[in-house]
Design an enzyme around this catalytic site. Structure first.
Site, PDB file in Angstrom:
ATOM      1  N   SER A   1      47.817  41.460  38.596  1.00  0.00           N
ATOM      2  CA  SER A   1      48.165  41.822  37.215  1.00  0.00           C
ATOM      3  C   SER A   1      49.660  41.887  36.920  1.00  0.00           C
ATOM      4  CB  SER A   1      47.554  43.171  36.864  1.00  0.00           C
ATOM      5  OG  SER A   1      46.229  42.990  36.486  1.00  0.00           O
TER       6      SER A   1
ATOM      7  N   LYS B   1      51.032  39.512  34.520  1.00  0.00           N
ATOM      8  CA  LYS B   1      50.919  39.732  33.067  1.00  0.00           C
ATOM      9  C   LYS B   1      52.298  39.940  32.431  1.00  0.00           C
ATOM     10  CE  LYS B   1      46.240  41.601  33.600  1.00  0.00           C
ATOM     11  NZ  LYS B   1      45.416  42.801  33.821  1.00  0.00           N
TER      12      LYS B   1
ATOM     13  N   TYR C   1      44.923  32.098  33.551  1.00  0.00           N
ATOM     14  CA  TYR C   1      45.114  33.525  33.851  1.00  0.00           C
ATOM     15  C   TYR C   1      44.857  33.793  35.334  1.00  0.00           C
ATOM     16  CZ  TYR C   1      43.710  38.388  34.365  1.00  0.00           C
ATOM     17  OH  TYR C   1      43.576  39.670  34.832  1.00  0.00           O
TER      18      TYR C   1
ATOM     19  N   TYR D   1      47.545  51.113  33.852  1.00  0.00           N
ATOM     20  CA  TYR D   1      46.199  51.231  33.280  1.00  0.00           C
ATOM     21  C   TYR D   1      45.944  52.623  32.733  1.00  0.00           C
ATOM     22  CZ  TYR D   1      45.575  46.778  35.570  1.00  0.00           C
ATOM     23  OH  TYR D   1      45.715  45.490  35.957  1.00  0.00           O
TER      24      TYR D   1
ATOM     25  N   VAL E   1      46.093  44.554  41.581  1.00  0.00           N
ATOM     26  CA  VAL E   1      45.085  44.942  42.573  1.00  0.00           C
ATOM     27  C   VAL E   1      45.308  44.311  43.946  1.00  0.00           C
ATOM     28  CG1 VAL E   1      43.203  45.604  41.014  1.00  0.00           C
ATOM     29  CG2 VAL E   1      43.407  43.220  41.759  1.00  0.00           C
TER      30      VAL E   1
HETATM   31  N1  GLU Z   1      42.926  39.107  38.732  1.00  0.00           N
HETATM   32  C1  GLU Z   1      42.563  40.476  38.567  1.00  0.00           C
HETATM   33  C2  GLU Z   1      41.484  40.628  37.525  1.00  0.00           C
HETATM   34  O1  GLU Z   1      41.543  40.008  36.515  1.00  0.00           O
HETATM   35  C3  GLU Z   1      43.791  41.276  38.210  1.00  0.00           C
HETATM   36  C4  GLU Z   1      43.493  42.737  38.029  1.00  0.00           C
HETATM   37  C5  GLU Z   1      44.624  43.650  38.435  1.00  0.00           C
HETATM   38  O2  GLU Z   1      45.512  43.280  39.194  1.00  0.00           O
HETATM   39  O3  GLU Z   1      44.616  44.800  38.015  1.00  0.00           O
HETATM   40  O4  GLU Z   1      40.545  41.347  37.701  1.00  0.00           O
END
Ligand code: GLU
Length: 311
Positions: A66, A69, A190, A242, A260
């Site tokens: 993530s 992003k 993505y 989050y 993650v």
């Molecule tokens: N590729 C992961 C997903 O979309 C990223 C989530 C994350 O890093 O929090 O679930």
């Protein structure tokens, strides 16, 4: 900046992180991520003045997940502009899990923010006609000062074989008219961006550049516009962890984005970038060592955004 003090503080922060790592778990919903060693920990601090401090597994490669992003967000803000991006995605913390679609389905006509999956899928769909994945990888290499960033094929395939939830979110976004470009290709872009291999050092470089308002302090080159950096840092503070973002902001006060894969990208404004790698996660999906590590660094080095102490 007192180098010996930073080294001592970093060593203690590392020990604090090591102590909690056994209490978390590596992510397994992307099976390939389950192969990580939950006792790995690396912390890199790169100051805007050119000092570099590393402890632990700071050159070990792992997937950015993530944290990508932020890269996509700054690219979209620079090339499509503020109004276009925020016509499709909001800027409010969601208080929901990163992969939730409940609020989006029932109560909202756009994703809460670009840091949750629905928001990031939307940003990816906006970037799809503008950039190839190769161009976005090149941009990631540039802002992380790391020419060795590549896609981790095994992690990408592993996520694509277990992508039902993100696919559901993407089609929900299409049904609401938020995603207007190819849904499958947006989902793939993505997921590929999430599969880029970085290190704690690459993240510290990126954090250092964000701390310096988008300029590489080593040579004065502007890599990201000041406006895009300002927005990215604000969103990191309010939404980067989050549904743990509010508490993290109070206790740590350093704009941070988690992934993650175990990465953390932190920005102590005008001071330093901090990159952390620790694949053992807490129940919200954030690196479990991150909280004690960054809270200690924040307290000892006066890095809280509202702290007046100067090192
Ligand atoms: N590729 C992961 C997903 O979309 C990223 C989530 C994350 O890093 O929090 O679930």
């Amino acid at each position: 900046m007192n180098q010996e003090k930073i080294l001592n503080v970093l060593e203690t922060a590392y020990q604090k992180g090591k102590a909690v790592a056994p209490y978390g778990n590596v992510a397994t919903y992307i099976p390939e991520l389950g192969k990580a060693d939950k006792n790995n920990l690396g912390i890199s601090i790169f100051t805007v003045g050119g000092q570099k401090y590393n402890v632990g597994d700071t050159d070990r490669r792992f997937t950015i997940q993530s944290i990508s992003k932020i890269i996509s967000l700054v690219l979209a803000l620079e090339h499509l502009g503020f109004d276009k991006v925020f016509s499709k995605v909001g800027m409010e913390p969601s208080g929901e899990a990163f992969n939730s679609l409940v609020e989006l389905d029932l109560n909202s006509n756009k994703p809460f923010n670009p840091m949750i999956n629905s928001g990031a899928l939307t940003v990816s769909s906006l970037l799809l006609p503008e950039f190839s994945f190769e161009e976005m990888t090149e941009y990631a290499r540039k802002v992380c000062l790391d020419s060795e960033i590549e896609m981790n094929e095994a992690v990408f395939q592993s996520e694509m074989s277990n992508v039902s939830r993100n696919r559901a979110i993407a089609y929900l976004l299409e049904s609401k008219g938020i995603i207007e470009n190819d849904v499958e290709k947006s989902l793939e872009l993505y997921t590929k961006m999430c599969s880029l291999n970085v290190t704690a050092e690459s993240l510290a470089n990126f954090g250092m550049i964000l701390a310096a308002d988008g300029i590489n302090p080593a040579n004065g080159e502007r890599l990201i516009s000041a406006q895009a950096v300002k927005i990215a840092k604000t969103i990191m503070l309010t939404c980067g962890m989050y549904d743990g973002s509010g508490e993290f902001a109070v206790y740590v006060g350093i704009p941070t984005k988690s992934g993650v894969g175990g990465g953390l990208l932190s920005v102590a404004d005008y001071k330093m970038g901090i990159g952390v790698y620790g694949p053992s996660l807490d129940e919200k999906g954030n690196c479990i060592a991150g909280r004690p590590v960054l809270e200690y660094l924040s307290k000892e080095l006066g890095l809280h955004i509202f702290d007046r102490k100067r090192i």
